[in-house]
Every structure is written in C-alpha cells, then in structure tokens.
Design a protein around this motif. Structure first.
Motif, PDB file in Angstrom:
ATOM      1  N   ILE A   1      -6.770   0.626   0.168  1.00  0.00           N
ATOM      2  CA  ILE A   1      -5.459  -0.012   0.318  1.00  0.00           C
ATOM      3  C   ILE A   1      -5.478  -1.401  -0.330  1.00  0.00           C
ATOM      4  O   ILE A   1      -4.522  -1.783  -1.003  1.00  0.00           O
ATOM      5  N   CYS A   2      -6.572  -2.129  -0.170  1.00  0.00           N
ATOM      6  CA  CYS A   2      -6.689  -3.453  -0.787  1.00  0.00           C
ATOM      7  C   CYS A   2      -6.519  -3.364  -2.292  1.00  0.00           C
ATOM      8  O   CYS A   2      -5.774  -4.145  -2.890  1.00  0.00           O
ATOM      9  N   ARG A   3      -7.205  -2.415  -2.923  1.00  0.00           N
ATOM     10  CA  ARG A   3      -7.102  -2.247  -4.378  1.00  0.00           C
ATOM     11  C   ARG A   3      -5.683  -1.866  -4.786  1.00  0.00           C
ATOM     12  O   ARG A   3      -5.167  -2.355  -5.782  1.00  0.00           O
ATOM     13  N   GLU A   4      -5.055  -0.989  -4.013  1.00  0.00           N
ATOM     14  CA  GLU A   4      -3.679  -0.570  -4.318  1.00  0.00           C
ATOM     15  C   GLU A   4      -2.718  -1.755  -4.257  1.00  0.00           C
ATOM     16  O   GLU A   4      -1.881  -1.938  -5.140  1.00  0.00           O
ATOM     17  N   LEU A   5      -2.859  -2.582  -3.232  1.00  0.00           N
ATOM     18  CA  LEU A   5      -1.981  -3.745  -3.083  1.00  0.00           C
ATOM     19  C   LEU A   5      -2.197  -4.749  -4.212  1.00  0.00           C
ATOM     20  O   LEU A   5      -1.236  -5.307  -4.742  1.00  0.00           O
ATOM     21  N   ALA A   6      -3.449  -4.979  -4.593  1.00  0.00           N
ATOM     22  CA  ALA A   6      -3.743  -5.903  -5.696  1.00  0.00           C
ATOM     23  C   ALA A   6      -3.143  -5.385  -7.005  1.00  0.00           C
ATOM     24  O   ALA A   6      -2.619  -6.167  -7.800  1.00  0.00           O
ATOM     25  N   ASN A   7      -3.194  -4.078  -7.220  1.00  0.00           N
ATOM     26  CA  ASN A   7      -2.609  -3.490  -8.434  1.00  0.00           C
ATOM     27  C   ASN A   7      -1.095  -3.639  -8.453  1.00  0.00           C
ATOM     28  O   ASN A   7      -0.511  -3.871  -9.514  1.00  0.00           O
ATOM     29  N   ILE A   8      -0.454  -3.498  -7.312  1.00  0.00           N
ATOM     30  CA  ILE A   8       1.008  -3.633  -7.238  1.00  0.00           C
ATOM     31  C   ILE A   8       1.430  -5.036  -7.657  1.00  0.00           C
ATOM     32  O   ILE A   8       2.339  -5.216  -8.460  1.00  0.00           O
ATOM     33  N   VAL A   9       0.752  -6.035  -7.116  1.00  0.00           N
ATOM     34  CA  VAL A   9       1.113  -7.423  -7.413  1.00  0.00           C
ATOM     35  C   VAL A   9       0.589  -7.831  -8.797  1.00  0.00           C
ATOM     36  O   VAL A   9       1.168  -8.680  -9.453  1.00  0.00           O
ATOM     37  N   GLY A  10      -0.494  -7.203  -9.242  1.00  0.00           N
ATOM     38  CA  GLY A  10      -1.055  -7.517 -10.556  1.00  0.00           C
ATOM     39  C   GLY A  10      -2.029  -8.675 -10.538  1.00  0.00           C
ATOM     40  O   GLY A  10      -2.089  -9.463 -11.475  1.00  0.00           O
ATOM     41  N   VAL A  11      -2.790  -8.781  -9.441  1.00  0.00           N
ATOM     42  CA  VAL A  11      -3.748  -9.870  -9.291  1.00  0.00           C
ATOM     43  C   VAL A  11      -5.122  -9.317  -8.948  1.00  0.00           C
ATOM     44  O   VAL A  11      -5.270  -8.148  -8.606  1.00  0.00           O
TER      45      VAL A  11
END
Length: 99
Positions: A69-79
């Motif tokens: 989930i952490c990786r998915e959230l970082a990908n969404i924001v682009g950071v």
C-alpha cells in the motif's frame, strides 16, 4: 478533501503545515486521499505559477501500513517513499512519549 489527523481528542484536525517554501501534508493512508493530494498540488502549482519538485518530495507513512500500500500511495502522488524523517525543519517529526 483530505482527512488529516488530530494530535489529541479535543484538538482541531491538521491537514497541512506551511513553512516558507516547505509544506507538510497529512492524511490517512487511502488511495482517495492521495489522489486528492495530487489534485491539490496540481491546483497549487497552477495558482501560484510554481512547480512542485516531486524529486525532492517524499512520502512518510506509519510503520503499521502494509509495504504494498505504501508503494501504491507513493506512485499515485509521484514521490519517493521514505521510512522515517528523523528531523524535518529542525523539528522532530515523529515523536515518542518521554517521561
């Protein structure tokens, strides 16, 4: 548009802190919150005619959140995803209770 957090039971909800050209955004670990943050950053950049430097931006999440989930959230924001900010703006960002 984002949930934010409370420091204590009676405190107001905190969604952001702005310090000069540094911004801290707080939300729950959901896809909808991260999508909202991304939209807000886009509107912010257009309104102030400034670009958000995503290469200098990071995402820090609670240790209880699943790595996937952490990786998915970082990908969404682009950071980039970081484990923990030891210090941010010369302030301890993650604190523990000390007696």
């Amino acid at each position: 548009m984002i949930d934010g957090f409370k420091c204590s039971r009676g405190s107001p909800i905190v969604t952001h802190l702005f310090f000069g050209d540094d911004n801290l955004l707080f939300s729950r670990d959901t896809v909808s919150n991260c999508e909202s943050i991304k939209r807000l950053l886009d509107v912010y950049a257009k309104a102030l005619v400034q670009l958000v430097n995503f290469s200098k931006s990071t995402l820090c999440v609670s240790p209880t959140v699943c790595t996937r989930i952490c990786r998915e959230l970082a990908n969404i924001v682009g950071v980039c995803l970081v484990e923990c900010h030891e210090r941010c703006l010369r302030l301890a960002s993650l604190t523990r209770r000390h007696r």
